[in-house]
Design a protein around this motif. Structure first.
Motif, PDB file in Angstrom:
ATOM      1  N   ALA A  85       0.840  -1.217   0.000  1.00  0.00           N
ATOM      2  CA  ALA A  85       0.000   0.000   0.000  1.00  0.00           C
ATOM      3  C   ALA A  85       0.867   1.257   0.000  1.00  0.00           C
ATOM      4  O   ALA A  85       0.551   2.237  -0.690  1.00  0.00           O
ATOM      5  N   ASN A  86       1.962   1.235   0.749  1.00  0.00           N
ATOM      6  CA  ASN A  86       2.871   2.391   0.764  1.00  0.00           C
ATOM      7  C   ASN A  86       3.513   2.604  -0.601  1.00  0.00           C
ATOM      8  O   ASN A  86       3.687   3.749  -1.051  1.00  0.00           O
ATOM      9  N   GLN A  89       0.961   4.199  -2.803  1.00  0.00           N
ATOM     10  CA  GLN A  89       0.771   5.602  -2.424  1.00  0.00           C
ATOM     11  C   GLN A  89       1.924   6.460  -2.961  1.00  0.00           C
ATOM     12  O   GLN A  89       1.694   7.560  -3.476  1.00  0.00           O
ATOM     13  N   GLN A  90       3.144   5.977  -2.848  1.00  0.00           N
ATOM     14  CA  GLN A  90       4.291   6.726  -3.369  1.00  0.00           C
ATOM     15  C   GLN A  90       4.217   6.848  -4.887  1.00  0.00           C
ATOM     16  O   GLN A  90       4.505   7.915  -5.450  1.00  0.00           O
ATOM     17  N   ASP A  92       1.481   6.837  -6.707  1.00  0.00           N
ATOM     18  CA  ASP A  92       0.414   7.792  -7.014  1.00  0.00           C
ATOM     19  C   ASP A  92       0.854   9.225  -6.721  1.00  0.00           C
ATOM     20  O   ASP A  92       0.488  10.149  -7.451  1.00  0.00           O
ATOM     21  N   ALA A  93       1.636   9.412  -5.673  1.00  0.00           N
ATOM     22  CA  ALA A  93       2.124  10.758  -5.361  1.00  0.00           C
ATOM     23  C   ALA A  93       3.065  11.258  -6.463  1.00  0.00           C
ATOM     24  O   ALA A  93       2.991  12.422  -6.871  1.00  0.00           O
TER      25      ALA A  93
END
Length: 133
Positions: A85-86, A89-90, A92-93
């Motif tokens: 998940a991290n 998220q990275q 997507d960022a």
């Protein structure tokens, strides 16, 4: 020991029973045997209970160890999911930052475009637009 037999003979005499020293000794020895047997039985019960408790504790320890192994496996799976998940998220960022940079670049190009004084198409431009399919 002889004084115990004498006491037993005297107590029996007070109760109105004629008791020989041999019989008093036999009664005393029998009483000792009953007390010793009761103590042995109590000790045996105690040992039985201690063994049962030990076996129960071993069984409970095995169950706790199995539950601990299951929880460790679940924790490892949750850690793996958290890492995944991290990473998402990275990613997507980074994608959002790149999109924002592209929007800024496009806005700069829009702002740099000069105003068109001739807002109407010529006939030639209209034909070209109609010909696009």
């Amino acid at each position: 020991m002889s004084w115990i037999i004498a006491i037993l003979v005297r107590l029996a005499g007070l109760a109105g029973v004629s008791l020989s020293p041999f019989a008093a000794g036999a009664l005393f020895a029998g009483g000792l045997a009953v007390v010793a047997g009761g103590a042995a039985i109590a000790g045996g019960v105690h040992l039985y209970n201690a063994g049962f408790s030990s076996a129960d504790a071993k069984c409970e320890a095995a169950q706790v160890a199995a539950q601990n192994a299951q929880l460790q496996a679940r924790l490892a799976e949750k850690d793996r999911q958290l890492i995944f998940a991290n990473a998402l998220q990275q990613r997507d960022a980074k994608r959002a930052a790149a999109a924002e940079a592209q929007i800024q670049s496009n806005q700069g190009a829009i702002d740099a475009t000069p105003a068109n004084p001739n807002k109407c198409f010529t006939r030639d431009m209209s034909r070209r637009v109609r010909g696009v399919r």
